[in-house]
Design an enzyme around this catalytic site. Structure first.
Site, PDB file in Angstrom:
ATOM      1  N   GLU A  26      24.400  46.896  37.876  1.00 56.20           N
ATOM      2  CA  GLU A  26      25.712  46.988  38.521  1.00 56.20           C
ATOM      3  C   GLU A  26      26.454  45.716  38.153  1.00 56.20           C
ATOM      4  OE1 GLU A  26      28.674  46.179  40.570  1.00 56.20           O
ATOM      5  OE2 GLU A  26      27.348  45.967  42.301  1.00 56.20           O
ATOM      6  N   CYS A  44      33.141  42.901  43.364  1.00 56.92           N
ATOM      7  CA  CYS A  44      33.116  43.553  42.052  1.00 56.92           C
ATOM      8  C   CYS A  44      34.040  44.761  41.986  1.00 56.92           C
ATOM      9  CB  CYS A  44      31.685  43.953  41.685  1.00 56.92           C
ATOM     10  SG  CYS A  44      30.905  45.066  42.873  1.00 56.92           S
TER      11      CYS A  44
END
Length: 479
Positions: free
Chosen positions: A252, A286
């Site tokens: 990720e 993010c």
């Protein structure tokens, strides 16, 4: 009140302990830039002990029934909920985010544990129809083995719990390499599992020199699976190390989330939702909305209203009840953001509000809005990971979609429109792992969470996530 901040230790084979050499790393409060504690630093020998313990813990944990594992995980979730206040105070001290954001993160972590505790009871196999009589063909799911998980500082508990919960639900043991900047919160997460009765060795916690730990654990024979959350360059490096060992990895990685705002969008909704979402955790997220791609007819109004809402935010120590934005998490972030803004303005971008450090104590930075940034500017190509919103105008939907897909990132995106045809185009044509249209709806436990292209691969949420921690074993039996 701020509680006393504890020194943080390694957790190996069910014991909290110092590293073999006794070395430590300072932990700094980003609101004051002062040292508040230390964290133990693991040596290669400590890592070997952790991996050996994880191998032993795996033998125990995999033999427990999914029902037993689920009960222990649920007990850990309840302990987290009971300990929200003291853990939130630790998190705010070491990471900087407002206290309420810390509370939300911990409660969300408990929900993630609960969800995967139940999902672990549904790792079904298959009975495959045979071509001849007397043959039974079965495919069953087995836990892959000990997992090495590497987690970042922006969400000290949320990022760790996604990896721990799915690994435990699948029947795997896990070693977490947590961030040295924010060690106490993830340590309390592990403590909740240990206090709930998860056997020794099933969960390990280490800190230290990141490159040394990742290289050692990924290559260790006991480790069978890698999970990493962090920047794209580091993720590519670790994926390469995992590939050399033929070990599967979940990655990720970074993003640069576009927000597509069509001319017919509900601006009250878009601005009301996106300002808070942009500046939560000081933009150190993010999936933070970053490039606002606004259709020309509403551009001026959107900027004006976005700036008004931004200027209404309060930047302060996370323990201040009025704080909407805390400090940046470490000293590296301020010069990084300043350099991006200087480059952008040199190329014609305009800072509408913010753009400066606040004060000389701690690492506070004003929430910032810039407009008219050219695609050649670094900030249009590099994830700012801070409290900066870029708002640019576009003539039509085609040009907005083209810009949304220009970068190699493909993590999260957002869109606002009323016209169904426009919404369908956004969903079908914007190349990302996740899109949220007309609301903020990402990152719930039951939803897929992950990106494509340079934003990584695999998911850390939803029913698909557990498959990455399971091997398929097939057997064909003739009577």
């Amino acid at each position: 009140m701020k509680p006393n901040y504890p020194d943080t230790f390694l957790f190996i084979n069910g014991t909290w302990r110092a590293g073999e050499t006794g070395a430590t790393i300072d932990v700094i409060n980003p609101a004051t830039a002062t040292v508040i504690g230390t964290v133990a630093c693991a040596t290669p020998a400590d890592l070997d002990h952790a991996a050996d313990a994880a191998a032993h813990g795996f033998d125990i944990w995999r033999k427990m029934s999914p029902l037993e594992r689920s009960a222990l995980m649920r007990a850990a979730a309840e302990l987290l909920r009971a300990r929200v206040e003291p853990i939130a105070a630790l998190m705010t001290q070491e990471q900087g985010k407002p206290l309420e954001e810390s509370r939300i993160e911990i409660r969300a972590a408990a929900d993630i544990i609960d969800w995967f505790a139940e999902e672990g009871r549904r790792t079904y196999g298959q009975l495959i129809p045979a071509r001849q009589a007397g043959v039974m063909q079965i495919a069953v799911k087995h836990p892959i083995g000990p997992v090495a998980a590497f987690t970042p500082w922006n969400f000290p508990i949320n990022q760790a719990v996604r990896k721990i919960a799915v690994a435990l639900a699948a029947g795997c043991s896990v070693i977490v390499k947590a961030p040295e900047e924010t060690p106490a919160a993830p340590a309390e997460l592990i403590r909740a599992f240990a206090d709930a009765g998860v056997p020794a060795g099933v969960i390990g916690l280490v800190f230290g020199v990141p490159a040394q730990i990742s290289e050692h654990l990924i290559a260790h024979r006991a480790i069978r699976k890698i999970s990493f959350t962090g920047s794209t360059p580091v993720g590519k490096l670790l994926a390469g190390l995992a590939g050399q060992q033929m070990k599967p990895a979940t990655m990720e990685l970074g993003g640069h989330a576009p927000v597509l705002v069509a001319a017919d969008a509900d601006l009250d909704k878009a601005i009301g939702q996106m300002v808070g979402h942009k500046f939560r955790n000081a933009g150190q997220v993010c999936i933070s909305p970053t490039r606002f791609l606004v259709e020309e007819p509403i551009f001026e109004s959107f900027v004006e209203r976005f700036v008004v809402a931004t200027n209404a935010l309060t930047v302060a120590d996370g323990f201040n009840p009025d704080s909407n934005i805390g400090p940046l998490a470490n000293s590296r972030r301020i010069p990084a953001i300043e350099a991006l803004l200087q480059d952008a303005t040199a190329q014609g971008a305009r800072i509408v509000t913010g753009g400066k450090r606040i004060g000389n104590t701690g690492w506070f930075f004003a929430p910032t809005v810039i407009t008219d940034a050219p695609v050649s500017a670094r900030i249009m190509n590099e994830e700012p990971f801070g409290p900066v919103a870029i708002i640019n105008r576009y003539q039509d939907i085609d040009s907005m979609i083209e810009e949304a897909n220009r970068l190699d990132y493909g993590l999260a995106s957002y869109a606002y429109a009323r016209d169904h045809a426009t919404i369908h185009r956004f969903v079908d044509e914007v190349q990302v792992g996740m899109m949220s249209v007309n609301h903020v709806g990402l990152a719930l436990p039951e939803l897929p969470f992950g990106g494509i292209r340079d934003s990584g691969y695999g998911t850390e949420g939803g029913s698909e996530a557990i498959n990455a921690y399971l091997d398929t074993h097939f057997a064909t039996i003739k009577s």
